[in-house]
Design an enzyme around this catalytic site. Structure first.
Site, PDB file in Angstrom:
ATOM      1  N   ARG A 188     -32.662  42.539  52.346  1.00 22.66           N
ATOM      2  CA  ARG A 188     -33.409  41.510  51.616  1.00 22.66           C
ATOM      3  C   ARG A 188     -33.557  40.224  52.422  1.00 22.66           C
ATOM      4  O   ARG A 188     -34.487  39.443  52.203  1.00 22.66           O
ATOM      5  CB  ARG A 188     -32.716  41.224  50.278  1.00 22.66           C
ATOM      6  CG  ARG A 188     -33.349  40.117  49.456  1.00 22.66           C
ATOM      7  CD  ARG A 188     -32.921  40.180  47.997  1.00 22.66           C
ATOM      8  NE  ARG A 188     -31.471  40.239  47.850  1.00 22.66           N
ATOM      9  CZ  ARG A 188     -30.674  39.160  47.872  1.00 22.66           C
ATOM     10  NH1 ARG A 188     -31.184  37.964  48.079  1.00 22.66           N
ATOM     11  NH2 ARG A 188     -29.369  39.282  47.699  1.00 22.66           N
TER      12      ARG A 188
ATOM     13  N   TYR B 141     -56.921  27.426  45.247  1.00 21.64           N
ATOM     14  CA  TYR B 141     -56.929  28.807  44.764  1.00 21.64           C
ATOM     15  C   TYR B 141     -56.473  28.824  43.302  1.00 21.64           C
ATOM     16  O   TYR B 141     -55.469  28.209  42.938  1.00 21.64           O
ATOM     17  CB  TYR B 141     -55.960  29.568  45.658  1.00 21.64           C
ATOM     18  CG  TYR B 141     -55.692  31.008  45.412  1.00 21.64           C
ATOM     19  CD1 TYR B 141     -56.713  31.944  45.296  1.00 21.64           C
ATOM     20  CD2 TYR B 141     -54.367  31.463  45.386  1.00 21.64           C
ATOM     21  CE1 TYR B 141     -56.424  33.287  45.130  1.00 21.64           C
ATOM     22  CE2 TYR B 141     -54.073  32.802  45.224  1.00 21.64           C
ATOM     23  CZ  TYR B 141     -55.104  33.717  45.094  1.00 21.64           C
ATOM     24  OH  TYR B 141     -54.812  35.046  44.933  1.00 21.64           O
TER      25      TYR B 141
ATOM     26  N   ASP C 162     -52.642  25.385  52.545  1.00 21.47           N
ATOM     27  CA  ASP C 162     -53.012  26.799  52.592  1.00 21.47           C
ATOM     28  C   ASP C 162     -53.998  26.990  53.748  1.00 21.47           C
ATOM     29  O   ASP C 162     -55.089  26.412  53.750  1.00 21.47           O
ATOM     30  CB  ASP C 162     -53.645  27.205  51.253  1.00 21.47           C
ATOM     31  CG  ASP C 162     -53.843  28.711  51.128  1.00 21.47           C
ATOM     32  OD1 ASP C 162     -54.161  29.357  52.140  1.00 21.47           O
ATOM     33  OD2 ASP C 162     -53.690  29.230  50.001  1.00 21.47           O
TER      34      ASP C 162
ATOM     35  N   LYS D  66     -54.903  38.854  53.710  1.00 16.60           N
ATOM     36  CA  LYS D  66     -56.313  38.695  54.072  1.00 16.60           C
ATOM     37  C   LYS D  66     -56.510  38.798  55.582  1.00 16.60           C
ATOM     38  O   LYS D  66     -56.353  39.869  56.152  1.00 16.60           O
ATOM     39  CB  LYS D  66     -56.821  37.415  53.439  1.00 16.60           C
ATOM     40  CG  LYS D  66     -56.690  37.492  51.897  1.00 16.60           C
ATOM     41  CD  LYS D  66     -57.119  36.242  51.204  1.00 16.60           C
ATOM     42  CE  LYS D  66     -57.124  36.419  49.684  1.00 16.60           C
ATOM     43  NZ  LYS D  66     -55.763  36.594  49.110  1.00 16.60           N
TER      44      LYS D  66
END
Length: 401
Positions: free
Chosen positions: A60, A113, A184, A209
């Site tokens: 993790r 966004y 971003d 993306k």
């Protein structure tokens, strides 16, 4: 080689050391949870590192595959260190939560966004006040900063409506006031925009993306300065935030061709957007790389290229509610190459309707016609034009009385 390698070379080699990979060009995919320690002393040493970075501890907290991706992206963004997350939204939420507490105030660009906006709205339940600001603000953002302001969130260009922010102006004011700035950079990627060099403290990506680039992975990333990294890394650990081995491998693979792909996305989108400007039924094209766009001057100053994503505003049509919706639906139904689907950044062309009015501050979106978000993929540019021309012709025919 003398000096630092060029970006083109770093895309190919960042985060990779074949000498440590038994000579193989690509690192192996470590699908791992349990780590076995050599002895108790080694186990005790692993627990002494609060950020779990110095040695393998548990899956993790990261694997060599994830470290390679984080190292590569850190190099490309010019940061201190990075944290990979399970999605782009996870990168955004983890980064924001790293810096806010009950009683704090944050400033968020009105053009962010939509899922970011929804998350910021939900922070009211934790006692954090979110205030949205006009993305066109510059040094005047100082007027909005309060003693309780802890964070300013930017997105340039803005999601859906593509406003370009004056990042150096905003970050310089925030640094003076000790306010962290988060941006971003999903649209431009480090291929075309390096916000840390413009004064930002934290950069987030939906690596789903352009960074992966093939519509086959869900992945996020946060790149930090030396000052901001400990808080972000600690928050990611507390939230149990991690990315899967296969996804970070695909992210690392995507970085190798990022420069080449982004240049072609630029060519495709600018060519398509310029052509669309001349078509009947089109009111405006929202793409900062086009001369005459409101953000063009700032784009020329701060960016070295443009992504494949832009906005297409159609001429307003008759009818109640969303003007011309039946005609727009007919346009979308006619398209064969542009898939009707969310996300962007892959090799495929996409298109979706957008409606900024439903979630923007009153008066900040002045468009009058229906808005579409277009992603130009790698199909033939002539074929993409033909596809949209057929759709626009349907729009025109549908709108005639």
């Amino acid at each position: 080689m003398t000096g630092k390698p060029s970006m083109e070379t770093r895309f190919v080699h960042a985060g990779s050391d074949p000498r440590q990979q038994h000579g193989y060009v690509n690192p192996p995919i470590h699908r791992a949870s349990t780590v076995l320690y050599e002895d108790v002393a080694a186990m005790d040493a692993s627990q002494a590192d609060p950020l779990k970075r110095r040695m393998p501890v548990y899956g993790r907290f990261g694997t060599p595959t994830g470290r390679a991706f984080e190292t590569a992206l850190t190099d490309l963004e010019g940061g201190h260190a990075a944290v990979a997350t399970c999605s782009g939204l996870a990168a955004i939420t983890t980064a924001i939560l790293s810096f806010v507490r009950a009683g704090d105030h944050i400033l968020v660009s009105d053009s962010v966004y939509l899922p970011t906006r929804k998350f910021c709205n939900s922070l009211a339940d934790l006692g954090v006040e979110t205030e949205y600001y006009d993305p066109g603000v510059d040094k005047s953002i100082e007027d909005l900063i309060r003693p309780t302001t802890r964070l300013v969130c930017l997105e340039s260009p803005g999601s859906t409506t593509f406003e370009v922010q004056d990042v150096p102006a905003v970050t310089s004011v925030c640094r003076t006031h000790g306010v962290v700035t988060l941006i971003d950079n999903t649209w431009a990627t480090p291929a075309f925009h390096r916000p840390l060099e413009l004064g930002a403290d934290v950069v987030v990506h939906s690596a789903t993306k352009y960074l992966t680039g093939h519509a086959d992975s869900i992945l996020g990333a946060i790149v930090c300065t030396e000052d901001t990294y400990p808080a972000v890394r600690a928050t990611a650990i507390r939230l149990g935030q991690c990315a899967g081995a296969d996804d970070v491998y695909l992210g690392l693979r995507g970085l190798r061709t990022l420069g080449v792909r982004m240049r072609h996305h630029h060519h495709q989108a600018v060519g398509l957007a310029s052509w669309l400007r001349e078509q009947d039924g089109v009111r405006a094209v929202l793409h900062p790389a086009l001369p005459g766009d409101p953000g063009h001057e700032l784009w020329c100053r701060d960016f070295t290229g443009a992504a494949g994503l832009f906005g297409l505003e159609l001429e307003p049509g008759p009818g109640p509610g969303r003007p011309g919706k039946p005609a727009v639906d007919a346009l979308l139904g006619e398209l064969r190459l542009f898939g009707l689907g969310h996300s962007y950044g892959g090799y495929e062309s996409l298109i979706v309707p957008a409606d900024p009015v439903t979630h923007r501050l009153p008066g900040t979106w002045t468009g009058r016609g229906p808005l579409l978000r277009v992603h130009a993929g790698f199909e033939s540019l002539d074929d993409l034009k033909e596809d949209l021309a057929r759709g626009l012709a349907t729009l025109s025919a549908h709108a005639r009385p």
